[in-house]
Design a protein around this motif. Structure first.
Motif, short mmCIF file in Angstrom:
data_model
loop_
_atom_site.label_atom_id
_atom_site.label_comp_id
_atom_site.label_asym_id
_atom_site.label_seq_id
_atom_site.Cartn_x
_atom_site.Cartn_y
_atom_site.Cartn_z
N ARG A 1 11.90 -9.05 69.76
CA ARG A 1 12.07 -8.31 71.01
C ARG A 1 13.54 -8.29 71.41
N TYR A 2 14.05 -7.07 71.64
CA TYR A 2 15.37 -6.90 72.22
C TYR A 2 15.22 -6.59 73.71
N VAL A 3 16.18 -7.09 74.50
CA VAL A 3 16.24 -6.73 75.92
C VAL A 3 17.56 -6.03 76.18
N ALA A 4 17.66 -5.42 77.36
CA ALA A 4 18.87 -4.67 77.71
C ALA A 4 20.08 -5.59 77.82
N LEU A 5 21.21 -5.07 77.43
CA LEU A 5 22.46 -5.81 77.48
C LEU A 5 22.82 -6.20 78.92
N ARG A 6 23.13 -7.47 79.11
CA ARG A 6 23.73 -7.94 80.36
C ARG A 6 24.87 -8.87 79.97
N VAL B 1 5.56 -7.84 57.95
CA VAL B 1 6.22 -6.63 58.41
C VAL B 1 6.92 -6.96 59.73
N LEU B 2 8.22 -6.74 59.78
CA LEU B 2 8.98 -7.01 61.00
C LEU B 2 8.85 -5.83 61.95
N VAL B 3 8.33 -6.09 63.15
CA VAL B 3 8.15 -5.07 64.18
C VAL B 3 9.13 -5.36 65.31
N ILE B 4 10.00 -4.39 65.61
CA ILE B 4 11.08 -4.59 66.57
C ILE B 4 10.84 -3.74 67.81
N PRO C 1 19.23 -9.75 71.39
CA PRO C 1 18.01 -10.28 70.76
C PRO C 1 17.43 -11.38 71.64
N TYR C 2 16.14 -11.27 71.97
CA TYR C 2 15.60 -12.14 73.02
C TYR C 2 14.52 -13.10 72.54
N SER C 3 13.53 -12.62 71.78
CA SER C 3 12.43 -13.52 71.42
C SER C 3 11.82 -13.14 70.09
#
Length: 248
Positions: A61-66, A92-95, A157-159
């Motif tokens: 999981r990506y989150v918004a840039l801060r 399978v990598l799911v983003i 990149p978050y989790s």
């Protein structure tokens, strides 16, 4: 973070072989019949339409840039590196990239590592970076866009292996991902065996219907197959099974 070894895999050789023959459309229909409407990953293109993809979902999981959090989340052994280094054969990598088209989510170096560890494919609702080089690697990939920037333009990149929403679909680590030329679909792990059984039966009836329509018959009682045509279908199936058995 859940360890990769703790994520159950429902796949076995029989299921993988079967899923490699069933279309994403048929699987999506079977899930709709079970009341699960949102399983097809919309808006993504296949980098290799000629390749099939079947595997256990691992998630990033990506989150918004801060900017004040970027050093903490993007530096060192961040979530992107952790998930790639924990890939196991058949994963399978799911983003989840929030549908952002103008920042890369993975590039050729990490894809090369994923393949070396036995990864079966990649799905991202964001952009690929180094797309020509990734195409040369040959692994199945489904993506929204291509972009030359790194993820740091918009993402952190978050989790790893948390539940994510990718291309509008809720995905849990351990779900089964199947891809073909049309796109990719998410099958809840608990439903895989039942879905495969019914999908194989559905495609057999559709093959019968397609043959009859190609011969010039109307679709009225062929699609869906009417009760009155079931004896004819049964005879067709028995003959087909006998022919396939004789070729083994």
């Amino acid at each position: 973070m859940t360890e990769a070894a703790d994520i159950p895999s429902v796949l076995n050789d029989h299921l993988v072989a079967a899923l490699n023959t069933i279309s994403a459309a048929t699987l999506t229909h079977q899930l709709q019949m079970r009341g699960i409407r949102s399983t097809f990953l919309s808006g993504l293109r296949a980098l290799h339409p000629e390749k099939r993809m079947v595997g256990r979902a691992r998630t990033l999981r990506y989150v918004a840039l801060r900017e004040d959090q970027q050093p903490r989340l993007a530096g060192g052994l961040n979530a992107q590196k952790r998930v790639v280094e924990s890939i196991q054969p058949g994963d399978v990598l799911v983003i989840e990239a929030r549908g952002v088209p103008d920042a890369g989510t993975i590039g050729d170096i990490f894809v090369t590592r994923l393949v070396a560890l036995g990864g079966a494919g990649i799905v991202t609702d964001g952009a690929l970076r180094d797309t020509p080089a990734i195409a040369d690697i040959g692994v199945p990939v489904y993506h929204q866009a291509s972009h030359g920037s790194t993820y740091g333009r918009h993402h952190m990149p978050y989790s790893v292996d948390d539940s994510v929403t990718c291309a509008g679909v809720f995905v849990m680590a351990g779900d089964v991902i199947v891809g073909d030329a049309e796109g990719a679909v998410v099958i809840p792990a608990a439903l895989v065996e039942d879905v495969v059984r019914d999908a194989l039966a559905q495609e057999e009836k559709e093959t019968f219907a397609l043959e009859k329509v190609a011969e010039g018959q109307p679709t009225l009682d062929l699609f869906p197959l009417a009760k009155e045509r079931l004896p004819e279908f049964g005879a067709w199936k028995a003959s087909r099974d006998a022919q396939e058995g004789g070729q083994k």
